[in-house]
Motif scaffolding. Structure first.
Motif, PDB file in Angstrom:
ATOM      1  N   LYS A 124     -12.153  -4.800  27.032  1.00 57.75           N
ATOM      2  CA  LYS A 124     -11.379  -5.798  27.620  1.00 57.75           C
ATOM      3  C   LYS A 124     -12.309  -6.669  28.524  1.00 57.75           C
ATOM      4  O   LYS A 124     -12.100  -7.959  28.610  1.00 57.75           O
ATOM      5  CB  LYS A 124     -10.352  -5.199  28.259  1.00 57.75           C
ATOM      6  N   TYR A 125     -13.287  -6.068  29.258  1.00 63.71           N
ATOM      7  CA  TYR A 125     -14.009  -6.747  30.159  1.00 63.71           C
ATOM      8  C   TYR A 125     -14.791  -7.851  29.294  1.00 63.71           C
ATOM      9  O   TYR A 125     -14.801  -9.099  29.667  1.00 63.71           O
ATOM     10  CB  TYR A 125     -14.935  -5.988  30.847  1.00 63.71           C
ATOM     11  N   LEU A 126     -15.496  -7.486  28.225  1.00 65.29           N
ATOM     12  CA  LEU A 126     -16.316  -8.240  27.474  1.00 65.29           C
ATOM     13  C   LEU A 126     -15.488  -9.279  26.689  1.00 65.29           C
ATOM     14  O   LEU A 126     -16.127 -10.648  26.667  1.00 65.29           O
ATOM     15  CB  LEU A 126     -16.898  -7.543  26.181  1.00 65.29           C
ATOM     16  N   SER A 127     -14.244  -9.137  26.446  1.00 64.85           N
ATOM     17  CA  SER A 127     -13.285 -10.252  25.875  1.00 64.85           C
ATOM     18  C   SER A 127     -13.150 -11.016  26.769  1.00 64.85           C
ATOM     19  O   SER A 127     -13.103 -12.376  26.351  1.00 64.85           O
ATOM     20  CB  SER A 127     -12.195  -9.408  25.133  1.00 64.85           C
ATOM     21  N   LYS A 128     -12.690 -10.909  28.053  1.00 64.95           N
ATOM     22  CA  LYS A 128     -12.502 -11.722  28.934  1.00 64.95           C
ATOM     23  C   LYS A 128     -13.710 -12.538  29.323  1.00 64.95           C
ATOM     24  O   LYS A 128     -13.630 -13.643  29.472  1.00 64.95           O
ATOM     25  CB  LYS A 128     -11.996 -11.014  30.147  1.00 64.95           C
TER      26      LYS A 128
END
Length: 262
Positions: A124-128
């Motif tokens: 989720k962090y990388l996608s954001k």
């Protein structure tokens, strides 16, 4: 115009004065971003099994059609619990690698002992982050696979790309792997129920078969690769694996083409 070959394409200084190139200064020019990837890595492939995830990527970084760098590791461990596989631009991969190193250090100091970002949190962090860079019209030219375990200690595998688009599946691949390797992996893990019945040994065997197919069919791949197995016991990462008995040595036995007629 000056018709001497060494000065073609610019006015003559003795007639018009010296050419003013000050507008070309980086301080005066517009902000520019990477328009296309230059040195790139190809496919990353991954598949779930009943106790975890297997992920692999070869060690080649290509400069266009040139197999320029043959020792580029495109799998990265995070916090000893997850693995990120990088496809696409190598310089952006290095940027993300440094960023993840800083993040893991911050997590180690700030989080409670025994608690860190798991694979779902990391994805989720990388996608954001990818979506943020895309929104600035300065994307990171990568396709990422994040493999590990989720909050319930169940196998987790998801992808994100340079647009911040996310998706998950029992098996995932980037690059040509999405065409050449996915049909192989879907034979064994077409859905979550099938993946839950897959053993670790079989999952590793399937991934190695995919790497073999990619070596023969993808012109931007090689036979040396990295492979990681993520389970509750941690991450087992091997970075210098080689496809056994895989080479183009059989080519000299093919007759009937070109000058080889007998």
């Amino acid at each position: 115009m000056d018709h001497r070959p060494q000065a073609w394409g610019r006015p003559r200084d003795d007639v018009y004065g010296a050419y003013d190139a000050s507008y070309m200064s980086t301080n005066n020019g517009p902000t520019q971003h990477t328009q296309q990837p230059i040195v790139t890595g190809t496919s990353v492939v991954a598949i779930k099994f009943k106790d975890g995830v297997v992920i692999a990527a070869d060690n080649l970084a290509s400069y266009g059609s040139l197999a320029r760098f043959t020792d580029v590791k495109r799998l990265r461990k995070f916090a000893g619990t997850s693995v990120v596989g990088f496809g696409g631009d190598v310089s952006d991969m290095q940027y993300l690698d440094r960023h993840l190193t800083e993040l893991s250090i911050d997590e180690a100091y700030k989080s409670d002992p025994g608690h860190s970002l798991n694979a779902r949190n990391l994805h989720k962090y990388l996608s954001k982050l990818m979506y943020h860079r895309r929104s600035k019209f300065d994307p990171l030219w990568n396709s990422l696979l994040v493999a590990g375990l989720d909050d319930d200690q169940k196998p987790f595998l998801a992808a994100t790309d340079l647009l911040g688009t996310t998706f998950t599946s029992p098996s995932l691949a980037t690059g040509f792997g999405s065409v050449l390797a996915q049909p192989i992996m879907r034979r064994y893990a077409p859905d979550e129920e099938s993946a839950a019945q897959l053993t670790q040994e079989k999952a590793v065997e399937v991934i190695k078969e995919c790497m073999k197919v990619l070596f023969y069919r993808d012109a931007r791949s090689m036979d040396k690769y990295s492979i990681a197995v993520i389970t509750k016991d941690g991450v087992d990462l091997k970075e210098d694996e080689k496809l056994e008995n895989q080479s183009w040595a059989f080519a000299d036995r093919i007759k009937g083409y070109g000058t080889q007629t007998v």
